[in-house]
Design a protein around this motif. Structure first.
Motif, PDB file in Angstrom:
ATOM      1  N   ASP A  12       0.700  -1.140  -0.112  1.00  0.00           N
ATOM      2  CA  ASP A  12      -0.189  -0.029   0.247  1.00  0.00           C
ATOM      3  C   ASP A  12       0.874   1.164  -0.129  1.00  0.00           C
ATOM      4  O   ASP A  12       0.297   2.379  -0.221  1.00  0.00           O
ATOM      5  CB  ASP A  12      -0.933  -0.140   1.086  1.00  0.00           C
ATOM      6  CG  ASP A  12      -0.070  -0.011   2.535  1.00  0.00           C
ATOM      7  OD1 ASP A  12       0.655  -0.947   2.499  1.00  0.00           O
ATOM      8  OD2 ASP A  12      -0.727   0.251   3.569  1.00  0.00           O
ATOM      9  N   PHE A  77       3.329   8.014  -0.675  1.00  0.00           N
ATOM     10  CA  PHE A  77       2.083   7.663  -1.384  1.00  0.00           C
ATOM     11  C   PHE A  77       1.401   6.600  -1.088  1.00  0.00           C
ATOM     12  O   PHE A  77       2.034   5.535  -1.021  1.00  0.00           O
ATOM     13  CB  PHE A  77       2.501   7.662  -3.040  1.00  0.00           C
ATOM     14  CG  PHE A  77       1.259   7.433  -4.033  1.00  0.00           C
ATOM     15  CD1 PHE A  77       0.388   8.539  -4.178  1.00  0.00           C
ATOM     16  CD2 PHE A  77       1.166   6.438  -4.688  1.00  0.00           C
ATOM     17  CE1 PHE A  77      -0.593   8.462  -5.151  1.00  0.00           C
ATOM     18  CE2 PHE A  77       0.020   6.267  -5.667  1.00  0.00           C
ATOM     19  CZ  PHE A  77      -0.794   7.512  -5.713  1.00  0.00           C
ATOM     20  N   HIS A  78       0.200   6.637  -0.850  1.00  0.00           N
ATOM     21  CA  HIS A  78      -0.669   5.349  -0.432  1.00  0.00           C
ATOM     22  C   HIS A  78      -1.377   4.970  -1.785  1.00  0.00           C
ATOM     23  O   HIS A  78      -2.252   5.646  -2.268  1.00  0.00           O
ATOM     24  CB  HIS A  78      -1.943   5.987   0.587  1.00  0.00           C
ATOM     25  CG  HIS A  78      -2.416   4.788   1.326  1.00  0.00           C
ATOM     26  ND1 HIS A  78      -3.428   4.059   0.643  1.00  0.00           N
ATOM     27  CD2 HIS A  78      -2.269   4.408   2.747  1.00  0.00           C
ATOM     28  CE1 HIS A  78      -3.721   3.257   1.513  1.00  0.00           C
ATOM     29  NE2 HIS A  78      -2.922   3.194   2.666  1.00  0.00           N
ATOM     30  N   LYS A  79      -0.857   3.817  -2.020  1.00  0.00           N
ATOM     31  CA  LYS A  79      -1.032   3.197  -3.475  1.00  0.00           C
ATOM     32  C   LYS A  79      -2.734   2.973  -3.583  1.00  0.00           C
ATOM     33  O   LYS A  79      -3.398   3.155  -4.377  1.00  0.00           O
ATOM     34  CB  LYS A  79      -0.462   2.265  -3.760  1.00  0.00           C
ATOM     35  CG  LYS A  79       0.933   2.823  -4.165  1.00  0.00           C
ATOM     36  CD  LYS A  79       2.153   1.830  -4.491  1.00  0.00           C
ATOM     37  CE  LYS A  79       1.832   0.456  -4.650  1.00  0.00           C
ATOM     38  NZ  LYS A  79       2.965  -0.450  -5.148  1.00  0.00           N
ATOM     39  N   ASP A  81      -5.170   4.163  -1.658  1.00  0.00           N
ATOM     40  CA  ASP A  81      -6.149   5.367  -1.688  1.00  0.00           C
ATOM     41  C   ASP A  81      -5.936   6.168  -2.809  1.00  0.00           C
ATOM     42  O   ASP A  81      -6.647   7.166  -2.795  1.00  0.00           O
ATOM     43  CB  ASP A  81      -6.287   5.931  -0.304  1.00  0.00           C
ATOM     44  CG  ASP A  81      -6.791   5.068   0.594  1.00  0.00           C
ATOM     45  OD1 ASP A  81      -7.515   4.021   0.322  1.00  0.00           O
ATOM     46  OD2 ASP A  81      -6.658   5.108   1.909  1.00  0.00           O
ATOM     47  N   ASN A  82      -4.654   6.078  -3.624  1.00  0.00           N
ATOM     48  CA  ASN A  82      -4.194   6.880  -4.589  1.00  0.00           C
ATOM     49  C   ASN A  82      -4.063   8.594  -4.133  1.00  0.00           C
ATOM     50  O   ASN A  82      -4.556   9.413  -4.703  1.00  0.00           O
ATOM     51  CB  ASN A  82      -5.344   6.874  -5.767  1.00  0.00           C
ATOM     52  CG  ASN A  82      -4.675   7.421  -7.130  1.00  0.00           C
ATOM     53  OD1 ASN A  82      -3.541   7.249  -7.147  1.00  0.00           O
ATOM     54  ND2 ASN A  82      -5.591   8.068  -7.944  1.00  0.00           N
ATOM     55  N   VAL A  83      -3.328   8.478  -2.888  1.00  0.00           N
ATOM     56  CA  VAL A  83      -3.281   9.868  -2.439  1.00  0.00           C
ATOM     57  C   VAL A  83      -1.937   9.910  -1.613  1.00  0.00           C
ATOM     58  O   VAL A  83      -1.513   8.905  -1.158  1.00  0.00           O
ATOM     59  CB  VAL A  83      -4.412  10.192  -1.398  1.00  0.00           C
ATOM     60  CG1 VAL A  83      -4.403   9.360  -0.298  1.00  0.00           C
ATOM     61  CG2 VAL A  83      -4.402  11.568  -0.922  1.00  0.00           C
TER      62      VAL A  83
END
Length: 194
Positions: A12, A77-79, A81-83
């Motif tokens: 993540d 980068f939280h993959k 949640d794309n944020v």
């Protein structure tokens, strides 16, 4: 440094170098927002961040510092949640002493208390010791930053010293704690987990 850092153990999280985001104005604005949020910076104890005039030029200077030859700065980068949720760095990298200083900032408060710091530290320490071949990474925090102290201890850092009454947190002087971890300590802890 333009290599993204990942770990199969933490799918993540990805650490994306500042160098890859030099022209990302939206991310720069987000980063500025984190640094202006009193809750986010409260326990950092930085005189610069305590001042009210943190602005775009401060962010540009941060980008210069975090992309210099003695510093590798990353956006977290939280993959899933794309944020983007924060920053991490290895600073004052010295080939003479094979050492560096670490730092982390989780700017998005909804990700606090979710174990993100430990994941980031696992990735960045693996990079420091296994790729950069450093021998030691040091870090520090204010005595009131209990979650950071717990993170250091859980990662295998040792308490190496205290500078008494050196941080000014909201007008009150308090201690700054210093921690360090050696390559062999990290490798031993890493091997014990797997």
């Amino acid at each position: 440094m333009e290599k993204r850092l990942t770990s199969t153990n933490f799918p993540d999280i990805e650490l994306i170098p500042f160098a890859l985001k030099l022209n990302d104005e939206y991310l720069k604005k987000q980063y500025l927002g984190w640094l202006k949020d009193k809750d986010v910076i409260r326990l950092i104890g930085s005189e610069q961040l305590a001042k009210k005039n943190i602005n775009k030029s401060f962010i540009e200077e941060s980008f210069k510092r975090f992309t210099s030859k003695h510093c590798n700065g990353f956006f977290i980068f939280h993959k899933f949640d794309n944020v983007f949720i924060g920053t991490a760095k290895l600073d004052k990298i010295s080939k003479f002493t094979n050492s560096a200083e670490d730092g982390i900032l989780i700017g998005e408060k909804k990700y606090w208390g979710k174990g993100i710091s430990k994941k980031v530290y696992s990735i960045i320490l693996d990079y420091a010791f296994c790729i950069l071949n450093l021998n030691k990474v040091s870090g520090g925090c204010n005595e009131k930053n209990i979650s950071m102290i717990k993170t250091f201890k859980s990662m295998g850092y040792k308490h190496e010293g205290t500078i008494r009454k050196s941080d000014n947190i909201e007008g009150e002087l308090s201690d700054h704690l210093y921690f360090g971890i050696l390559k062999e300590e990290f490798i031993q802890k890493k091997n014990a987990k797997f």
